[in-house]
Design an enzyme around this catalytic site. Structure first.
Site, PDB file in Angstrom:
ATOM      1  N   SER A 145      41.397  -5.040 -31.749  1.00 42.97           N
ATOM      2  CA  SER A 145      41.209  -4.099 -30.663  1.00 42.97           C
ATOM      3  C   SER A 145      41.683  -4.723 -29.343  1.00 42.97           C
ATOM      4  CB  SER A 145      39.747  -3.656 -30.597  1.00 42.97           C
ATOM      5  OG  SER A 145      39.576  -2.558 -29.742  1.00 42.97           O
ATOM      6  N   ASP A 166      41.727   5.072 -37.862  1.00 42.57           N
ATOM      7  CA  ASP A 166      41.249   4.551 -36.585  1.00 42.57           C
ATOM      8  C   ASP A 166      41.367   5.621 -35.511  1.00 42.57           C
ATOM      9  OD1 ASP A 166      40.628   3.145 -34.301  1.00 42.57           O
ATOM     10  OD2 ASP A 166      41.950   1.456 -34.734  1.00 42.57           O
ATOM     11  N   HIS A 212      38.546   1.819 -37.271  1.00 39.55           N
ATOM     12  CA  HIS A 212      38.844   0.814 -36.254  1.00 39.55           C
ATOM     13  C   HIS A 212      38.307  -0.562 -36.627  1.00 39.55           C
ATOM     14  CE1 HIS A 212      39.998  -0.619 -32.344  1.00 39.55           C
ATOM     15  NE2 HIS A 212      38.765  -0.959 -32.034  1.00 39.55           N
TER      16      HIS A 212
END
Length: 700
Positions: free
Chosen positions: A557, A645, A677
């Site tokens: 991320s 995601d 995610h």
């Protein structure tokens, strides 16, 4: 390094169990007081490719006259597997156990006592609502004090007979139905459900404002009304997972349908916790928009007067490494028996500590004990529960998996006497240390001057070879989260395979005060990148065993965002990169993320629901993104993307993949079509670890 060796290490480490939940019950006998501590553990079973849960009980015998003096702890009972449980809760007096269980798609509510199953309701067959919410964001299972009623949250039934435009839309399967984003897919319109255990009926409570989604409900004293948190969902829903900045409020709803808001407007609130004497309700409070994780205040509502006051305020700058504020959810049971003290865990620089706040003096004390046994220092103390003044905590360190410990709340300022109930199955011969890092003057933040940050360095005590140790720089996402000095399966696996790992808490991480968090706004791609690089240089200067010629970066991320920045901004430094669901181009991510507000705020722009992208905003987002440095990237890149995601579209990683392929740069992409995610499926995690290690080994 053979794949079989890597897989064996991962199987060993992922199979170690971790603490999930705990409960304490108490029984007074003529000469002793008996405490029963029930702990729930989680474990990964690679054979079935699933996570399993089991429970275990300990019997603690204390003196009758001085119940805080433990005589003995009996050996624990056998581990009992837990199957199909979505939610469970113990009643406060009779120690009844309520369980919501999923059996072949049907949700059953079970009530258990010491003789066995006493009641079972098929909630699905009653057809009052949709699926029961089991997530930590909305979900709850709350007993009334009379122990005749239960509360839980479920999806509103789409088979409603109400003649409204909304119900007409809900009946049409082709009409788009908003949900609450990443990890909360299919959770759209929650309702509060009340069970009357005496007559076996379920009612959906009416009166919740139409623009509010309720959750985290609990019974008010008297059981004729409920408290709940309501998240405002108009004009549309933004992603809620990991976001403590969503507009919400504390409400009180009576059984006749009258609802009132108890907290202020335009705030974010969560975690209502009622004191044992029923006089006071505490909850967490923060701001709306801005950083999606932040330092929170603790508010206390006096139920008799209706007045609210601040128990713990936001900490802008911690003093001398002291208490740094509250950054995480309160456990469901966090009160002392006398209703005067609150216990909680929170980040403090590179640590996670256990704290107590006294309501009378508002003094905050640390209950963590890392001094009585110098041979065993825990970097993380996580409170599971405190009941009858007996605290149950999970302690761990980078070389020590979670350890179950108990201790009674002290009556004054004396230290807690901690007792270990369950040692981990094994500990590991890793060295770990905490680094404090001060940016040089040229990297100081003009608006938030004088901030520092930190990192945790973990390395094998005996390198596999006589040469220097390759260093893997591990960067957390968020970006407003933390790498505490706690057990981390990925870090332990890398250390066991011969790598040193540097986990960096750059400015903007939690545990360093609200000023540190705010300092990152508008500075992503610059301040955070420089901080990671500064931490690396600090580690290399302080430890001659680390090899500066063999450096790699990994992260997911925002951590993946920083990985790709580092290999683009410092192309001669890093030799390999492994990024999970990275942000690559914030401008193209703008319309595809469930947290579109963060895309504006992170670049330094104010957000509103009616925001329309401007050329200025898009240009700033592009300039702050790794894609702007792609021409300088020379390090081989491994990308791991989740096809589902919703926070960072997998097309972000694909954008980098295509850009690198076009330039002939070495890149490999792993695509997980059924993962989101967090890439958290058991098979995905195993594949990512194996691929990452082999990639690092090949290129370092």
């Amino acid at each position: 390094m053979e794949p079989r060796q890597v897989t064996g290490v991962y199987r060993e480490l992922s199979g170690l169990h971790t603490l999930v939940w705990a409960h304490v019950s108490e029984e007074q006998l003529p000469e002793v007081r008996i405490y029963t501590v029930t702990a729930e553990w989680g474990q990964t079973d690679m054979v079935r490719g699933a996570r399993i849960r089991f429970s275990q009980q300990w019997t603690v015998i204390a003196d009758s006259n001085n119940h805080k003096s433990i005589r003995t702890v009996l050996p624990p009972g056998v581990c009992l597997p837990i199957s199909g449980e979505l939610l469970s809760s113990r009643s406060p007096v009779q120690n009844l156990r309520a369980v919501v269980r999923d059996i072949s798609g049907h949700h059953l509510l079970e009530i258990w006592d010491r003789q066995g199953l006493t009641k079972c309701l098929n909630l699905t067959a009653l057809d009052k609502h949709g699926r029961v919410y089991e997530d930590a964001q909305f979900g709850c299972l709350s007993w009334s004090r009379c122990e005749n009623k239960l509360l839980y949250i479920a999806e509103k039934s789409r088979n409603t007979s109400e003649d409204t435009q909304e119900s007409a839309y809900m009946k049409d399967r082709n009409v788009y139905c908003e949900d609450w984003g990443e990890a909360l897919t299919n959770k759209s319109v929650p309702v509060i459900c009340a069970v009357d255990l005496q007559n076996g009926t379920v009612a959906v409570l009416q009166g919740v404002p139409a623009d509010v989604s309720p959750g985290q409900a609990l019974w008010a004293p008297g059981s004729q009304s409920v408290f709940f948190i309501g998240w405002y969902h108009e004009p549309f829903r933004l992603g809620l997972k990991f976001c403590s900045n969503r507009r919400s409020a504390l409400f009180r709803l009576d059984l006749e349908g009258h609802c009132e808001r108890l907290s202020g407007d335009n705030l974010s609130v969560s975690c209502p916790r009622l004191s044992p004497d029923g006089s006071t309700l505490i909850y967490l409070q923060g701001g709306v928009f801005g950083p999606h994780s932040q330092c929170l205040s603790v508010q206390q509502l006096d139920l008799s007067s209706g007045k609210t006051s601040t128990l713990l305020d936001v900490v802008n700058r911690p003093q001398n490494g002291g208490f740094a504020g509250v950054y995480e959810a309160l456990p469901s049971c966090c009160w002392s028996a006398d209703s005067q003290r609150v216990v909680f865990s929170s980040a403090r620089r590179n640590w996670k500590d256990l704290f107590l706040v006294d309501r009378r003096s508002k003094k905050v004390s640390s209950l963590s004990d890392n001094l009585s046994d110098p041979s065993q220092v825990y970097g993380s103390w996580k409170l599971l529960t405190v009941q009858r003044d007996l605290m149950v905590v999970s302690c761990s360190s980078p070389n020590t998996p979670p350890t179950l410990r108990i201790g009674f709340l002290p009556s004054s300022d004396e230290a807690v006497t901690w007792r270990t109930l369950q040692q981990p199955l094994k500990t590991f011969d890793f060295q770990w240390s905490v680094l404090d890092v001060t940016p040089p003057p040229e990297e100081d933040n003009t608006y938030y001057s004088g901030l520092d940050f930190g990192a945790v360095l973990v390395k094998p005590s005996r390198p596999l070879r006589e040469t220097r140790i390759p260093l893997v720089v591990y960067i957390h996402g968020g970006p407003h989260s933390q790498f505490p000095a706690e057990w981390n399966c990925t870090t332990a696996g890398l250390a066991k395979l011969g790598f040193a790992v540097l986990m960096v808490n750059y400015r903007g991480s939690t545990g360093f005060g609200q000023d540190s968090i705010l300092s990152l706004i508008g500075q992503i791609g610059s301040q955070d990148v420089k901080d990671v690089q500064r931490a690396v240089l600090t580690a290399l200067r302080s430890d001659a065993t680390l090899d500066p010629q063999r450096l790699a970066v990994i992260g997911g991320s925002h951590g993946g965002f920083l990985c790709c920045h580092l290999i683009g901004q410092y192309p001669d430094i890093y030799k390999a990169c492994a990024a999970r669901n990275p942000v690559i181009n914030a401008a193209t991510l703008l319309g595809t993320s469930d947290i579109v507000d963060w895309r504006y705020n992170s670049a330094g722009f104010q957000y509103s629901y009616d925001q329309i992208p401007t050329a200025e905003a898009l240009a700033a987002m592009l300039q702050k993104s790794p894609i702007s440095h792609v021409a300088q990237i020379r390090a081989p890149v491994l990308l791991m993307l989740g096809g589902r995601d919703r926070r960072v579209s997998p097309h972000q990683g694909l954008e980098l993949y295509k850009a690198l392929k076009a330039r002939g740069s070495p890149v490999r992409l792993l695509w997980f079509p059924d993962d989101g995610h967090s890439l958290s499926r058991v098979d995905t995690l195993a594949d990512c670890f194996l691929s990452t290690v082999l990639w690092l080994h090949e290129h370092l």
